[in-house]
Design a protein around this motif. Structure first.
Motif, PDB file in Angstrom:
ATOM      1  N   LEU A 188       0.812  -1.210   0.000  1.00  0.00           N
ATOM      2  CA  LEU A 188       0.000   0.000   0.000  1.00  0.00           C
ATOM      3  C   LEU A 188       0.849   1.265   0.000  1.00  0.00           C
ATOM      4  O   LEU A 188       0.314   2.363   0.121  1.00  0.00           O
ATOM      5  CB  LEU A 188      -0.939   0.010   1.209  1.00  0.00           C
ATOM      6  CG  LEU A 188      -2.113  -0.969   1.128  1.00  0.00           C
ATOM      7  CD1 LEU A 188      -2.866  -1.019   2.442  1.00  0.00           C
ATOM      8  CD2 LEU A 188      -3.057  -0.598  -0.007  1.00  0.00           C
ATOM      9  N   SER A 189       2.151   1.130  -0.121  1.00  0.00           N
ATOM     10  CA  SER A 189       3.053   2.273  -0.207  1.00  0.00           C
ATOM     11  C   SER A 189       3.618   2.351  -1.618  1.00  0.00           C
ATOM     12  O   SER A 189       3.674   1.349  -2.337  1.00  0.00           O
ATOM     13  CB  SER A 189       4.190   2.158   0.814  1.00  0.00           C
ATOM     14  OG  SER A 189       3.679   2.016   2.134  1.00  0.00           O
ATOM     15  N   ASP A 190       4.046   3.538  -2.003  1.00  0.00           N
ATOM     16  CA  ASP A 190       4.617   3.724  -3.338  1.00  0.00           C
ATOM     17  C   ASP A 190       6.120   3.459  -3.343  1.00  0.00           C
ATOM     18  O   ASP A 190       6.622   2.672  -4.133  1.00  0.00           O
ATOM     19  CB  ASP A 190       4.329   5.143  -3.833  1.00  0.00           C
ATOM     20  CG  ASP A 190       2.843   5.397  -4.001  1.00  0.00           C
ATOM     21  OD1 ASP A 190       2.191   4.639  -4.733  1.00  0.00           O
ATOM     22  OD2 ASP A 190       2.328   6.346  -3.386  1.00  0.00           O
ATOM     23  N   THR A 191       6.826   4.137  -2.453  1.00  0.00           N
ATOM     24  CA  THR A 191       8.275   3.979  -2.340  1.00  0.00           C
ATOM     25  C   THR A 191       8.598   3.466  -0.945  1.00  0.00           C
ATOM     26  O   THR A 191       8.100   4.017   0.046  1.00  0.00           O
ATOM     27  CB  THR A 191       8.997   5.307  -2.579  1.00  0.00           C
ATOM     28  OG1 THR A 191       8.557   5.870  -3.829  1.00  0.00           O
ATOM     29  CG2 THR A 191      10.503   5.113  -2.628  1.00  0.00           C
ATOM     30  N   VAL A 192       9.408   2.422  -0.855  1.00  0.00           N
ATOM     31  CA  VAL A 192       9.747   1.817   0.429  1.00  0.00           C
ATOM     32  C   VAL A 192      11.260   1.762   0.564  1.00  0.00           C
ATOM     33  O   VAL A 192      11.948   1.187  -0.290  1.00  0.00           O
ATOM     34  CB  VAL A 192       9.152   0.400   0.567  1.00  0.00           C
ATOM     35  CG1 VAL A 192       9.488  -0.184   1.936  1.00  0.00           C
ATOM     36  CG2 VAL A 192       7.642   0.430   0.361  1.00  0.00           C
ATOM     37  N   VAL A 193      11.769   2.371   1.632  1.00  0.00           N
ATOM     38  CA  VAL A 193      13.206   2.413   1.915  1.00  0.00           C
ATOM     39  C   VAL A 193      13.423   1.881   3.321  1.00  0.00           C
ATOM     40  O   VAL A 193      12.760   2.331   4.269  1.00  0.00           O
ATOM     41  CB  VAL A 193      13.769   3.846   1.797  1.00  0.00           C
ATOM     42  CG1 VAL A 193      15.249   3.876   2.175  1.00  0.00           C
ATOM     43  CG2 VAL A 193      13.564   4.381   0.387  1.00  0.00           C
ATOM     44  N   GLY A 194      14.319   0.920   3.464  1.00  0.00           N
ATOM     45  CA  GLY A 194      14.620   0.338   4.763  1.00  0.00           C
ATOM     46  C   GLY A 194      15.998   0.751   5.252  1.00  0.00           C
ATOM     47  O   GLY A 194      16.944   0.838   4.462  1.00  0.00           O
ATOM     48  N   LEU A 195      16.117   1.007   6.553  1.00  0.00           N
ATOM     49  CA  LEU A 195      17.385   1.384   7.174  1.00  0.00           C
ATOM     50  C   LEU A 195      17.793   0.303   8.177  1.00  0.00           C
ATOM     51  O   LEU A 195      16.992  -0.098   9.021  1.00  0.00           O
ATOM     52  CB  LEU A 195      17.264   2.735   7.887  1.00  0.00           C
ATOM     53  CG  LEU A 195      16.962   3.950   7.003  1.00  0.00           C
ATOM     54  CD1 LEU A 195      16.828   5.194   7.854  1.00  0.00           C
ATOM     55  CD2 LEU A 195      18.044   4.141   5.959  1.00  0.00           C
ATOM     56  N   GLU A 196      19.018  -0.149   8.065  1.00  0.00           N
ATOM     57  CA  GLU A 196      19.572  -1.162   8.973  1.00  0.00           C
ATOM     58  C   GLU A 196      20.807  -0.584   9.652  1.00  0.00           C
ATOM     59  O   GLU A 196      21.835  -0.376   9.017  1.00  0.00           O
ATOM     60  CB  GLU A 196      19.925  -2.436   8.199  1.00  0.00           C
ATOM     61  CG  GLU A 196      20.510  -3.537   9.057  1.00  0.00           C
ATOM     62  CD  GLU A 196      20.937  -4.737   8.242  1.00  0.00           C
ATOM     63  OE1 GLU A 196      21.597  -5.637   8.815  1.00  0.00           O
ATOM     64  OE2 GLU A 196      20.635  -4.774   7.031  1.00  0.00           O
ATOM     65  N   SER A 197      20.683  -0.295  10.927  1.00  0.00           N
ATOM     66  CA  SER A 197      21.779   0.316  11.670  1.00  0.00           C
ATOM     67  C   SER A 197      22.696  -0.762  12.234  1.00  0.00           C
ATOM     68  O   SER A 197      22.255  -1.866  12.589  1.00  0.00           O
ATOM     69  CB  SER A 197      21.219   1.188  12.800  1.00  0.00           C
ATOM     70  OG  SER A 197      22.262   1.682  13.608  1.00  0.00           O
ATOM     71  N   PHE A 198      23.975  -0.430  12.340  1.00  0.00           N
ATOM     72  CA  PHE A 198      24.952  -1.351  12.913  1.00  0.00           C
ATOM     73  C   PHE A 198      25.040  -1.247  14.431  1.00  0.00           C
ATOM     74  O   PHE A 198      25.769  -2.017  15.054  1.00  0.00           O
ATOM     75  CB  PHE A 198      26.340  -1.089  12.318  1.00  0.00           C
ATOM     76  CG  PHE A 198      26.442  -1.443  10.858  1.00  0.00           C
ATOM     77  CD1 PHE A 198      25.542  -2.301  10.269  1.00  0.00           C
ATOM     78  CD2 PHE A 198      27.457  -0.900  10.080  1.00  0.00           C
ATOM     79  CE1 PHE A 198      25.633  -2.628   8.928  1.00  0.00           C
ATOM     80  CE2 PHE A 198      27.560  -1.225   8.733  1.00  0.00           C
ATOM     81  CZ  PHE A 198      26.651  -2.094   8.155  1.00  0.00           C
ATOM     82  N   ILE A 199      24.330  -0.308  15.033  1.00  0.00           N
ATOM     83  CA  ILE A 199      24.408  -0.110  16.485  1.00  0.00           C
ATOM     84  C   ILE A 199      23.847  -1.337  17.191  1.00  0.00           C
ATOM     85  O   ILE A 199      22.720  -1.765  16.935  1.00  0.00           O
ATOM     86  CB  ILE A 199      23.630   1.149  16.901  1.00  0.00           C
ATOM     87  CG1 ILE A 199      24.213   2.383  16.214  1.00  0.00           C
ATOM     88  CG2 ILE A 199      23.648   1.322  18.410  1.00  0.00           C
ATOM     89  CD1 ILE A 199      23.465   3.648  16.528  1.00  0.00           C
TER      90      ILE A 199
END
Length: 412
Positions: A309-320
């Motif tokens: 249901l979203s147009d653009t999907v960006v995922g963030l994966e932190s190393f912390i």
């Protein structure tokens, strides 16, 4: 184009004026042009009107920017550090461009969010910051010959962060160590939606219906779009863009329970909100960014529906807090960025990024996105167990299983 003239005897006489091409205007002499809106430009791929996300490197990955009328979903990192930073970049870009801004949150006061927006950098200042950041790297490369042996393969690759030319400037750069001045913030019109300030009914929500927090937020967005003419219902003195920013949607603070249990009671509440929101975005001059704690949603079917249901999907994966934080292979990065989905607009296929391995780094003043370059797997770095397995597999074996299968033999 000048045509040839026919003489009295029927022969064609050459025109005295040189041949030239002229563009035909179907509307006549004074035809109307497309209305230009500050902070926008048309896409060269599909003609869609684009706005900047506030991070030029991200715009480059998404095909030039965010299309007006679309929804950008940010999957939050574990500690909400970098996702909230991208959220502030989006809002800061809207304020610098003079767009109308609506900030919605259930955790942090929207006014406090605006107070922490990064300060815009001029083009000259940005080049200076890049030179300062690159100065230390260049010195270390000169001092170490081994580093040069590894880095020579990457020196011809294009960089993600490129300062735009002044003639085609789109998007701005920001200094995360400084705060935007109040004069700039007060120069634009903005709206706030802070859930604790809203009167939320404590009545039990019927199954399949939208929870009260989502319903009130949807009504507020609809009111702003209709009353201020972003849907074209009433003429605007000056065409403008509405930027919507919704923080940590789907968390328990919104009254939703999808992050609390595997079988939530309000399974379809968030998806219904997104479906209605996209309908409002499609019919208006507006664009939206939403951050969602996807790592807390236990039911993966809900996560899949939210992405669809979203147009653009960006995922963030932190190393912390992870093993990669102390891994020397990732010492130059603070996390990974994943482009999960890019919209298909006016075309059968979407724009595909040229690279998949992307890492981000928060420097002293800048947030940068770079291609992930890992050192080569040299022989000295191979573990002893790996070497032992390779040696065993290389030994010849007798019988029908005389293959490179090590100690394993074929069964008949």
């Amino acid at each position: 184009m000048a045509a040839a003239r026919t003489g009295p005897g029927g022969e064609a006489a050459a025109s005295s004026t040189p041949m030239s091409f002229q563009r035909k205007n179907p509307l006549g002499g004074g035809g109307a042009r497309l209305v230009s809106i500050a902070g926008t430009r048309p896409s060269v791929r599909n003609g869609q009107l684009l706005v900047s996300s506030g991070l030029p490197a991200l715009d480059q990955l998404l095909g030039g920017g965010l299309a007006v009328g679309t929804l950008l979903l940010i999957e939050e990192d574990k500690y909400h550090i970098y996702s909230h930073l991208l959220f502030k970049y989006f809002l800061a870009e809207g304020i610098v461009c003079g767009h109308t801004v609506l900030v919605a949150s259930a955790e942090e006061d929207p006014e406090h969010i605006l107070q922490e927006l990064p300060d815009p950098l001029l083009e000259d200042s940005y080049k200076k910051e890049l030179d300062e950041e690159a100065g230390g790297v260049n010195e270390s490369l000169k001092d170490s010959a081994d580093s040069m042996k590894i880095a020579w393969r990457y020196q011809n690759l294009p960089k993600m962060e490129v300062s735009p030319a002044s003639t085609s400037r789109f998007g701005h750069y920001y200094d995360v160590s400084k705060r935007m001045s109040q004069k700039i913030i007060q120069s634009i019109k903005w709206h706030r939606f802070f859930l604790p300030e809203e009167i939320v009914s404590r009545s039990k929500v019927e199954p399949g219906s939208m929870i009260d927090g989502y319903n009130r937020l949807l009504q507020r967005i609809q009111k702003v779009i209709y009353e201020e003419g972003f849907d074209g219902s009433c003429p605007q003195k000056k065409k403008n863009i509405l930027r919507l920013g919704i923080q940590s949607l789907g968390s328990a603070l919104w009254g939703d329970d999808i992050c609390c249990t595997d079988s939530p009671e309000h399974t379809h509440s968030l998806t219904k909100f997104l479906y209605a929101l996209r309908g409002l975005l499609r019919m208006s001059l507006s664009t939206c960014i939403i951050t969602v704690p996807a790592h807390l949603i236990q039911n993966k079917a809900i996560t899949a529906r939210v992405i669809n249901l979203s147009d653009t999907v960006v995922g963030l994966e932190s190393f912390i807090g992870s093993e990669r934080e102390t891994n020397p292979l990732y010492k130059d990065y603070h996390g990974l960025i994943h482009i999960h989905q890019i919209p298909r607009l006016n075309s059968l296929i979407c724009d595909v990024s040229g690279t998949k391995d992307l890492g981000f780094k928060l420097k002293r003043k800048l947030f940068t996105i770079e291609r992930l370059h890992l050192p080569p797997d040299l022989s000295d770095t191979v573990s002893r167990s790996s070497k032992h397995d390779l040696a065993e597999s290389a030994k010849p074996s007798s019988g029908c299983g005389a293959m490179t299968t090590g100690k394993k033999h074929l069964d008949f």
